[in-house]
Design a protein around this motif. Structure first.
Motif, PDB file in Angstrom:
ATOM      1  N   ALA A 197     -28.717  78.821  19.767  1.00 36.76           N
ATOM      2  CA  ALA A 197     -27.739  79.408  18.832  1.00 36.76           C
ATOM      3  C   ALA A 197     -28.233  80.786  18.364  1.00 36.76           C
ATOM      4  CB  ALA A 197     -27.507  78.479  17.649  1.00 36.76           C
ATOM      5  N   LEU A 198     -29.528  80.887  18.065  1.00 37.79           N
ATOM      6  CA  LEU A 198     -30.075  82.189  17.646  1.00 37.79           C
ATOM      7  C   LEU A 198     -29.918  83.217  18.755  1.00 37.79           C
ATOM      8  CD1 LEU A 198     -33.417  81.449  15.728  1.00 37.79           C
ATOM      9  CD2 LEU A 198     -31.127  81.866  14.795  1.00 37.79           C
ATOM     10  N   LEU A 199     -30.166  82.782  19.981  1.00 33.39           N
ATOM     11  CA  LEU A 199     -30.034  83.690  21.126  1.00 33.39           C
ATOM     12  C   LEU A 199     -28.604  84.215  21.217  1.00 33.39           C
ATOM     13  CD1 LEU A 199     -31.793  84.752  23.436  1.00 33.39           C
ATOM     14  CD2 LEU A 199     -30.958  82.872  24.844  1.00 33.39           C
ATOM     15  N   TRP A 200     -27.638  83.343  20.996  1.00 34.55           N
ATOM     16  CA  TRP A 200     -26.237  83.781  21.038  1.00 34.55           C
ATOM     17  C   TRP A 200     -25.977  84.847  19.970  1.00 34.55           C
ATOM     18  CZ3 TRP A 200     -21.986  83.223  17.576  1.00 34.55           C
ATOM     19  CH2 TRP A 200     -20.788  83.737  18.101  1.00 34.55           C
ATOM     20  N   MET A 251     -30.018  91.733  11.438  1.00 36.50           N
ATOM     21  CA  MET A 251     -28.971  90.720  11.219  1.00 36.50           C
ATOM     22  C   MET A 251     -29.604  89.497  10.545  1.00 36.50           C
ATOM     23  SD  MET A 251     -26.494  88.794  13.999  1.00 36.50           S
ATOM     24  CE  MET A 251     -26.365  90.206  15.031  1.00 36.50           C
ATOM     25  N   ARG A 252     -28.933  89.036   9.486  1.00 35.14           N
ATOM     26  CA  ARG A 252     -29.484  87.914   8.736  1.00 35.14           C
ATOM     27  C   ARG A 252     -28.731  86.623   9.119  1.00 35.14           C
ATOM     28  NH1 ARG A 252     -32.345  87.747   3.779  1.00 35.14           N
ATOM     29  NH2 ARG A 252     -31.759  85.976   2.484  1.00 35.14           N
ATOM     30  N   ILE A 253     -29.484  85.589   9.483  1.00 40.07           N
ATOM     31  CA  ILE A 253     -28.895  84.326   9.916  1.00 40.07           C
ATOM     32  C   ILE A 253     -29.395  83.205   9.004  1.00 40.07           C
ATOM     33  CG2 ILE A 253     -28.684  82.661  11.827  1.00 40.07           C
ATOM     34  CD1 ILE A 253     -27.592  85.395  12.613  1.00 40.07           C
ATOM     35  N   MET A 254     -28.483  82.369   8.520  1.00 41.68           N
ATOM     36  CA  MET A 254     -28.913  81.202   7.744  1.00 41.68           C
ATOM     37  C   MET A 254     -28.850  79.949   8.626  1.00 41.68           C
ATOM     38  SD  MET A 254     -27.669  79.648   4.046  1.00 41.68           S
ATOM     39  CE  MET A 254     -27.800  81.180   3.149  1.00 41.68           C
ATOM     40  N   VAL A 255     -29.968  79.242   8.699  1.00 39.07           N
ATOM     41  CA  VAL A 255     -30.026  77.962   9.413  1.00 39.07           C
ATOM     42  C   VAL A 255     -29.939  76.862   8.356  1.00 39.07           C
ATOM     43  CG1 VAL A 255     -31.428  76.437  10.850  1.00 39.07           C
ATOM     44  CG2 VAL A 255     -31.426  78.907  11.290  1.00 39.07           C
ATOM     45  N   ARG A 262     -27.380  88.190  20.997  1.00 39.60           N
ATOM     46  CA  ARG A 262     -26.790  88.831  22.179  1.00 39.60           C
ATOM     47  C   ARG A 262     -25.276  89.000  22.105  1.00 39.60           C
ATOM     48  NH1 ARG A 262     -31.148  90.048  22.798  1.00 39.60           N
ATOM     49  NH2 ARG A 262     -32.723  89.327  24.264  1.00 39.60           N
ATOM     50  N   ARG A 263     -24.636  88.473  21.069  1.00 40.15           N
ATOM     51  CA  ARG A 263     -23.174  88.376  21.097  1.00 40.15           C
ATOM     52  C   ARG A 263     -22.454  89.709  21.066  1.00 40.15           C
ATOM     53  NH1 ARG A 263     -20.922  88.176  15.450  1.00 40.15           N
ATOM     54  NH2 ARG A 263     -18.996  87.424  16.340  1.00 40.15           N
ATOM     55  N   THR A 264     -23.129  90.745  20.596  1.00 40.15           N
ATOM     56  CA  THR A 264     -22.447  92.035  20.545  1.00 40.15           C
ATOM     57  C   THR A 264     -22.599  92.802  21.851  1.00 40.15           C
ATOM     58  OG1 THR A 264     -24.395  92.934  19.476  1.00 40.15           O
ATOM     59  CG2 THR A 264     -22.549  92.337  18.049  1.00 40.15           C
ATOM     60  N   ASP A 286     -40.287  77.047  11.052  1.00 34.35           N
ATOM     61  CA  ASP A 286     -41.301  78.086  11.330  1.00 34.35           C
ATOM     62  C   ASP A 286     -41.039  78.742  12.680  1.00 34.35           C
ATOM     63  OD1 ASP A 286     -42.804  78.081   9.121  1.00 34.35           O
ATOM     64  OD2 ASP A 286     -44.564  77.080   9.992  1.00 34.35           O
ATOM     65  N   HIS A 287     -40.780  77.864  13.651  1.00 32.67           N
ATOM     66  CA  HIS A 287     -40.555  78.335  15.012  1.00 32.67           C
ATOM     67  C   HIS A 287     -39.324  79.226  15.094  1.00 32.67           C
ATOM     68  CE1 HIS A 287     -42.606  77.519  18.721  1.00 32.67           C
ATOM     69  NE2 HIS A 287     -41.461  77.646  19.367  1.00 32.67           N
ATOM     70  N   LEU A 288     -38.262  78.841  14.393  1.00 31.99           N
ATOM     71  CA  LEU A 288     -37.015  79.622  14.430  1.00 31.99           C
ATOM     72  C   LEU A 288     -37.194  80.967  13.744  1.00 31.99           C
ATOM     73  CD1 LEU A 288     -34.362  76.822  13.761  1.00 31.99           C
ATOM     74  CD2 LEU A 288     -34.948  77.899  15.955  1.00 31.99           C
ATOM     75  N   ARG A 289     -37.972  80.977  12.651  1.00 27.01           N
ATOM     76  CA  ARG A 289     -38.237  82.269  11.987  1.00 27.01           C
ATOM     77  C   ARG A 289     -38.980  83.203  12.939  1.00 27.01           C
ATOM     78  NH1 ARG A 289     -38.403  79.193   6.953  1.00 27.01           N
ATOM     79  NH2 ARG A 289     -40.442  78.409   7.565  1.00 27.01           N
ATOM     80  N   GLY A 290     -39.966  82.649  13.674  1.00 25.78           N
ATOM     81  CA  GLY A 290     -40.745  83.460  14.620  1.00 25.78           C
ATOM     82  C   GLY A 290     -39.896  83.955  15.775  1.00 25.78           C
ATOM     83  N   LEU A 291     -39.109  83.012  16.313  1.00 27.44           N
ATOM     84  CA  LEU A 291     -38.218  83.356  17.427  1.00 27.44           C
ATOM     85  C   LEU A 291     -37.215  84.423  16.988  1.00 27.44           C
ATOM     86  CD1 LEU A 291     -38.318  81.777  20.124  1.00 27.44           C
ATOM     87  CD2 LEU A 291     -36.245  80.620  19.383  1.00 27.44           C
ATOM     88  N   GLY A 292     -36.666  84.228  15.793  1.00 26.98           N
ATOM     89  CA  GLY A 292     -35.690  85.161  15.239  1.00 26.98           C
ATOM     90  C   GLY A 292     -36.299  86.553  15.107  1.00 26.98           C
TER      91      GLY A 292
END
Ligand code: CA2
Length: 156
Positions: A134-137, A1-5, A140-142, A32-38
């Motif tokens: 927000a990334l966590l949501w 899944m691709r997410i744009m921040v 997990r949203r599905t 950087d952190h969000l890319r890693g977390l993602g």
């Protein structure tokens, strides 16, 4: 899944001023952190920042074509931009509004969001972790069946 921040005006200055309000982290560190977390959550995270309203509209439209989710901190445009609201309303991709600070606890002009009404939800007041939540949501949203009804007949 691709997410744009997507980050809006002045957020490129993070870490340089007002750390008591917005935290000590720079935008580059957060991205950087969000890319890693993602990556750990199975999300491909693309990060963009602009100080220009029209460019932000272009980014939201592109995310609507290319991404399955958007995390949007529109900065001060949150409180002023009908153009950005229309752009968010015009895409089928869910958008989560995020803020580092808690605008509801700040000056009255920050209490109005033109975006909240057309976003899937809003996460604010948790510093850079607002974006992480927000990334966590999105990750997990599905799970666990259909989401809650957010407006009459409309599910997220
Ligand atoms: O809390 C947030 O994330 C905001 O979206 C930040 C915006 C503000 O206008 C919103 O009301 C809430 C402002 C971002 C300005 O960022 C700066 C960072 C460092 C130095 C100066 C400004």
């Amino acid at each position: 899944m691709r997410i744009m921040v997507i980050n809006g005006p002045n957020l490129n200055l993070l870490g340089q001023r007002e750390p008591g309000v917005y935290g000590h982290q720079t935008l580059a560190w957060i991205e950087d952190h969000l890319r890693g977390l993602g990556a750990g959550l199975g999300l491909e995270v693309e990060c963009r920042q602009s100080n220009h309203e029209g460019e932000l509209v272009d980014l939201v439209q592109r995310a609507g074509r290319e991404c399955q989710g958007v995390v949007l901190n529109a900065g001060a445009y949150t409180h002023t931009s009908i153009a950005l609201r229309d752009a968010v309303a015009g895409i089928a991709t869910p958008v989560v509004e995020v803020h580092l600070s808690n605008p509801a606890a700040r000056e009255p002009f920050r209490h109005v969001s033109y975006l909240s009404g057309v976003c899937a939800g809003c996460i604010s007041g948790f510093g850079w972790q607002s974006y992480a939540l927000a990334l966590l949501w999105f990750a997990r949203r599905t799970e666990g069946g259909p989401g809650p009804v957010v407006a009459e007949g409309q599910r997220i």
